[in-house]
Each structure stands twice: as structure tokens, then as C-alpha cells.
Design a protein around this motif. Structure first.
Motif, PDB file in Angstrom:
ATOM      1  N   MET A  89     -28.060  11.121  -7.989  1.00 53.05           N
ATOM      2  CA  MET A  89     -27.856  11.191  -9.431  1.00 53.05           C
ATOM      3  C   MET A  89     -26.916  12.360  -9.701  1.00 53.05           C
ATOM      4  SD  MET A  89     -30.771  11.528 -12.347  1.00 53.05           S
ATOM      5  CE  MET A  89     -30.366  11.995 -14.039  1.00 53.05           C
ATOM      6  N   SER A  90     -25.694  12.054 -10.103  1.00 55.86           N
ATOM      7  CA  SER A  90     -24.669  13.087 -10.280  1.00 55.86           C
ATOM      8  C   SER A  90     -24.807  13.778 -11.634  1.00 55.86           C
ATOM      9  CB  SER A  90     -23.275  12.478 -10.154  1.00 55.86           C
ATOM     10  OG  SER A  90     -23.046  11.549 -11.194  1.00 55.86           O
ATOM     11  N   GLN A  91     -24.071  14.879 -11.784  1.00 57.95           N
ATOM     12  CA  GLN A  91     -24.081  15.601 -13.061  1.00 57.95           C
ATOM     13  C   GLN A  91     -23.596  14.717 -14.201  1.00 57.95           C
ATOM     14  OE1 GLN A  91     -21.705  19.128 -12.748  1.00 57.95           O
ATOM     15  NE2 GLN A  91     -23.280  20.312 -11.714  1.00 57.95           N
ATOM     16  N   LYS A  92     -22.541  13.974 -13.945  1.00 52.36           N
ATOM     17  CA  LYS A  92     -21.965  13.122 -14.975  1.00 52.36           C
ATOM     18  C   LYS A  92     -22.663  11.767 -14.997  1.00 52.36           C
ATOM     19  CE  LYS A  92     -17.367  15.256 -14.775  1.00 52.36           C
ATOM     20  NZ  LYS A  92     -15.909  15.019 -14.558  1.00 52.36           N
ATOM     21  N   PHE A  93     -22.895  11.245 -16.185  1.00 49.28           N
ATOM     22  CA  PHE A  93     -23.551   9.956 -16.331  1.00 49.28           C
ATOM     23  C   PHE A  93     -22.676   8.880 -15.705  1.00 49.28           C
ATOM     24  CE2 PHE A  93     -24.783   6.155 -18.850  1.00 49.28           C
ATOM     25  CZ  PHE A  93     -26.124   6.137 -18.510  1.00 49.28           C
ATOM     26  N   SER A  94     -23.218   8.133 -14.733  1.00 49.79           N
ATOM     27  CA  SER A  94     -22.404   7.214 -13.940  1.00 49.79           C
ATOM     28  C   SER A  94     -22.737   5.740 -14.167  1.00 49.79           C
ATOM     29  CB  SER A  94     -22.562   7.540 -12.448  1.00 49.79           C
ATOM     30  OG  SER A  94     -23.917   7.432 -12.052  1.00 49.79           O
ATOM     31  N   LEU A  95     -23.625   5.448 -15.112  1.00 51.45           N
ATOM     32  CA  LEU A  95     -23.934   4.048 -15.401  1.00 51.45           C
ATOM     33  C   LEU A  95     -22.946   3.500 -16.432  1.00 51.45           C
ATOM     34  CD1 LEU A  95     -27.829   4.156 -15.525  1.00 51.45           C
ATOM     35  CD2 LEU A  95     -26.308   3.911 -13.564  1.00 51.45           C
ATOM     36  N   TYR A  96     -23.026   2.206 -16.677  1.00 52.93           N
ATOM     37  CA  TYR A  96     -22.079   1.546 -17.574  1.00 52.93           C
ATOM     38  C   TYR A  96     -22.627   1.538 -18.996  1.00 52.93           C
ATOM     39  CZ  TYR A  96     -19.624   0.107 -13.383  1.00 52.93           C
ATOM     40  OH  TYR A  96     -18.922   0.107 -12.205  1.00 52.93           O
ATOM     41  N   THR A  97     -21.956   2.268 -19.879  1.00 46.40           N
ATOM     42  CA  THR A  97     -22.457   2.443 -21.238  1.00 46.40           C
ATOM     43  C   THR A  97     -22.370   1.173 -22.076  1.00 46.40           C
ATOM     44  OG1 THR A  97     -20.282   3.271 -21.933  1.00 46.40           O
ATOM     45  CG2 THR A  97     -21.930   4.906 -21.259  1.00 46.40           C
ATOM     46  N   ASP A  98     -21.531   0.211 -21.664  1.00 47.53           N
ATOM     47  CA  ASP A  98     -21.393  -1.015 -22.449  1.00 47.53           C
ATOM     48  C   ASP A  98     -22.329  -2.121 -21.972  1.00 47.53           C
ATOM     49  OD1 ASP A  98     -20.017  -1.160 -20.062  1.00 47.53           O
ATOM     50  OD2 ASP A  98     -18.431  -2.459 -20.852  1.00 47.53           O
ATOM     51  N   GLN A 148     -30.906   8.273 -21.314  1.00 46.68           N
ATOM     52  CA  GLN A 148     -29.860   7.902 -20.352  1.00 46.68           C
ATOM     53  C   GLN A 148     -30.142   8.537 -18.995  1.00 46.68           C
ATOM     54  OE1 GLN A 148     -25.931   8.741 -21.828  1.00 46.68           O
ATOM     55  NE2 GLN A 148     -26.037   7.218 -23.460  1.00 46.68           N
ATOM     56  N   GLN A 149     -30.594   9.785 -19.006  1.00 46.49           N
ATOM     57  CA  GLN A 149     -30.925  10.450 -17.749  1.00 46.49           C
ATOM     58  C   GLN A 149     -32.125   9.800 -17.081  1.00 46.49           C
ATOM     59  OE1 GLN A 149     -28.098  11.750 -17.275  1.00 46.49           O
ATOM     60  NE2 GLN A 149     -28.828  13.720 -16.521  1.00 46.49           N
ATOM     61  N   ARG A 150     -33.067   9.344 -17.875  1.00 49.33           N
ATOM     62  CA  ARG A 150     -34.221   8.649 -17.318  1.00 49.33           C
ATOM     63  C   ARG A 150     -33.781   7.338 -16.660  1.00 49.33           C
ATOM     64  NH1 ARG A 150     -39.900   8.253 -20.600  1.00 49.33           N
ATOM     65  NH2 ARG A 150     -39.160  10.323 -21.222  1.00 49.33           N
ATOM     66  N   LEU A 151     -32.838   6.643 -17.296  1.00 46.59           N
ATOM     67  CA  LEU A 151     -32.289   5.419 -16.719  1.00 46.59           C
ATOM     68  C   LEU A 151     -31.540   5.723 -15.426  1.00 46.59           C
ATOM     69  CD1 LEU A 151     -31.525   2.438 -16.718  1.00 46.59           C
ATOM     70  CD2 LEU A 151     -29.673   2.981 -18.335  1.00 46.59           C
ATOM     71  N   SER A 152     -30.798   6.825 -15.377  1.00 48.89           N
ATOM     72  CA  SER A 152     -30.089   7.214 -14.158  1.00 48.89           C
ATOM     73  C   SER A 152     -31.068   7.449 -13.014  1.00 48.89           C
ATOM     74  CB  SER A 152     -29.263   8.479 -14.401  1.00 48.89           C
ATOM     75  OG  SER A 152     -28.188   8.233 -15.276  1.00 48.89           O
ATOM     76  N   LEU A 153     -32.214   8.066 -13.327  1.00 51.97           N
ATOM     77  CA  LEU A 153     -33.234   8.286 -12.305  1.00 51.97           C
ATOM     78  C   LEU A 153     -33.777   6.954 -11.798  1.00 51.97           C
ATOM     79  CD1 LEU A 153     -35.089  10.177 -10.690  1.00 51.97           C
ATOM     80  CD2 LEU A 153     -36.653  10.187 -12.650  1.00 51.97           C
ATOM     81  N   ALA A 154     -34.000   6.022 -12.706  1.00 53.05           N
ATOM     82  CA  ALA A 154     -34.496   4.701 -12.310  1.00 53.05           C
ATOM     83  C   ALA A 154     -33.507   4.007 -11.382  1.00 53.05           C
ATOM     84  CB  ALA A 154     -34.749   3.844 -13.544  1.00 53.05           C
ATOM     85  N   ALA A 155     -32.226   4.059 -11.728  1.00 51.77           N
ATOM     86  CA  ALA A 155     -31.202   3.399 -10.913  1.00 51.77           C
ATOM     87  C   ALA A 155     -31.107   4.030  -9.530  1.00 51.77           C
ATOM     88  CB  ALA A 155     -29.850   3.472 -11.621  1.00 51.77           C
ATOM     89  N   ALA A 156     -31.190   5.351  -9.468  1.00 50.52           N
ATOM     90  CA  ALA A 156     -31.083   6.044  -8.182  1.00 50.52           C
ATOM     91  C   ALA A 156     -32.289   5.799  -7.295  1.00 50.52           C
ATOM     92  CB  ALA A 156     -30.917   7.543  -8.418  1.00 50.52           C
ATOM     93  N   ASN A 157     -33.416   5.423  -7.886  1.00 50.15           N
ATOM     94  CA  ASN A 157     -34.664   5.276  -7.144  1.00 50.15           C
ATOM     95  C   ASN A 157     -35.061   3.821  -6.917  1.00 50.15           C
ATOM     96  OD1 ASN A 157     -36.835   6.858  -5.916  1.00 50.15           O
ATOM     97  ND2 ASN A 157     -38.158   5.947  -7.466  1.00 50.15           N
ATOM     98  N   LEU A 158     -34.224   2.872  -7.344  1.00 46.31           N
ATOM     99  CA  LEU A 158     -34.580   1.455  -7.254  1.00 46.31           C
ATOM    100  C   LEU A 158     -34.877   1.008  -5.824  1.00 46.31           C
ATOM    101  CD1 LEU A 158     -32.223  -0.506  -9.690  1.00 46.31           C
ATOM    102  CD2 LEU A 158     -34.720  -0.563  -9.647  1.00 46.31           C
TER     103      LEU A 158
END
Length: 254
Positions: A89-98, A148-158
């Protein structure tokens, strides 16, 4: 051999790990080891070398010198094996906002080779774990930063990684969301996931089992928060940190 840990019992190892960019040394001969299930923190100001160290351990940046292993694999020669066993999970939000929350999770699950019922089941687990069910149809860009950060954690841990690298995951997040985020991290650690996290928040560092204080690319001290405070005869971790960075010097691995 179980690759969760190397033969000597460590999930992450770094030996004299160094990265130079021209004449600038971003990471200077750092040495440490991390056990499975440990929450290991890199604490330091911006520019201390924390992100560069993470990128080398993830196989995203080749070291100038030194060596390292993650989940039993060499960080230079076996990067493909490492990437399949870690979450990042990087510093910058890396998921797709759209995209919607659901679509982002399915997309990142597929990137990790998941599909069908296995992907759906794991997505359901993470949605329940992070209390995100109501957010699934929402467009990701419309979510508050903390979610958004919670979603990033979910994606990194899938994909149930052995090691989870979190680079300043709670930056600009409100204090309540930060405490909630750390509760999730603690649960993952108890389940056996190794957590490697960078932060410059003193209160967050208290949650770590051990922390490494980085100063100008070097490890100035490494131990548990309680021991560091005792060693520095300090009433708080912030006080200990100030004393350590005032007279920096690498203390070696612990």
C-alpha cells in the motif's frame, strides 16, 4: 520449506542494504530482521529513507549494495516470487477513482490471479472485516479519504499476503479513522501477517512491536517503543525520538 519465514526464522531480512542516487545516499547500510506476525515500524521524518527502503524490499527498486530477503526470497534475484507473496500500500492512492469499490476489489483480485468463487469469497471477507458493505456500489473517488485508505488496505490484503508493506497509510487521516485502521492492522498481525509500516506519527509507532528510527538514511535506533523510552530515560516516545535523532548513529540489528 515454508517460505513464510527464512530458515533462521525471519520473514524479512536486510543486511547492509544501501541505495544511492548519484552522489546522494538515500538508504545507508541498514541491517535488521523481522519475524512472522510482527508489526515492525519505520519511524522518521519525510526524506529519512523509509519509502526507498520499502521499495527495495518489495523488489521495485534495485539496491546499490547489500542484500535482503522477503518471505524467503532474494530481493534482487527473486522479485517475482516476492511480489506474489506481499501486499503493498503506497503513500499515494493507487486505486481507480472512476470505478466502484466493488469493481476495484475485483480488478485487484484478478491482478493477483484470483477469480470466480474464490475472489468473491475473499472480497466478502475483506468487506466484512473492514465494514465496507454499504460502500460497494459507490464510486471510489466519491469516498472520504479515510474510507479510500480502508479500501486500499482491502485491495492489498485480498490475496492473503505473508507480508503487508504499508507506506504512510494514515497520512491526512483523522485520528478516529487512524485508530480504527490500526485495530485492523493489529488483527492481521494476530492472524500471522507480518506488517512492515512507515510512519512519522509518534502515537502510531506505539502500536508497533518494534520500531526502527531512521535518520538521513541510517538506522539510529531499533527496539520496542517501551525499551527505547527506557534507554533514553524518556517519558514519551516523542521525547525519546528527539534525543535519538539529536545524536544519530546506527545501533545495528535487533
Amino acid at each position: 520449506m515454508n517460505t513464510t519465514e527464512h530458515s533462521n526464522g525471519f520473514t524479512i531480512e536486510a543486511r547492509d542494504l544501501t541505495k544511492r542516487f548519484g552522489r546522494f545516499t538515500a538508504v545507508d547500510r541498514i541491517t535488521f530482521s523481522v519475524r512472522a506476525g510482527e508489526i515492525f515500524g519505520f519511524l522518521g521524518a519525510n526524506g529519512a529513507g523509509k519509502t526507498t527502503a520499502i521499495r527495495m524490499l518489495c523488489g521495485l527498486l534495485e539496491p546499490t549494495s547489500g542484500s535482503g530477503r522477503v518471505a524467503g526470497f532474494d530481493i534482487i534475484r527473486e522479485t517475482s516470487h516476492i511480489r506474489s507473496r506481499i501486499g503493498y500500500m503506497s503513500q499515494k492512492f493507487s486505486l481507480y477513482t472512476d470505478l466502484t469499490v466493488r469493481d476495484n476489489l475485483f480488478l485487484f483480485g484478478s491482478i493477483y490471479g484470483m477469480a470466480g468463487r474464490a475472489l468473491q469469497s475473499r472480497t466478502d471477507e475483506m468487506v466484512q472485516f473492514l465494514d465496507m458493505k454499504e460502500l460497494l456500489p459507490r464510486v471510489t473517488g466519491s469516498l472520504p479519504w479515510g474510507w479510500q485508505q480502508r479500501l486500499s488496505l482491502a485491495a492489498a490484503n485480498l490475496h492473503k499476503p505473508q507480508v503487508l508493506f504499508l507506506d504512510e497509510p494514515t497520512g491526512s487521516v483523522d485520528p478516529l479513522s487512524r485508530r480504527t485502521f490500526w485495530a485492523f492492522i493489529d488483527t492481521l498481525s494476530r492472524q500471522g501477517t507480518t506488517i512492515f509500516i512507515t510512519t512519522h506519527h509518534m502515537d502510531e509507532a506505539e502500536y508497533c512491536h518494534r520500531i526502527s528510527i531512521m535518520v538521513s538514511g541510517r538506522i539510529a535506533a531499533i527496539d520496542s517503543p517501551a525499551r527505547l523510552k527506557k534507554q533514553q530515560n524518556a517519558a514519551s516516545l516523542q521525547e525519546a525520538f528527539i534525543r535519538i535523532v539529536s545524536t544519530p548513529g546506527e545501533k545495528g540489528a535487533a
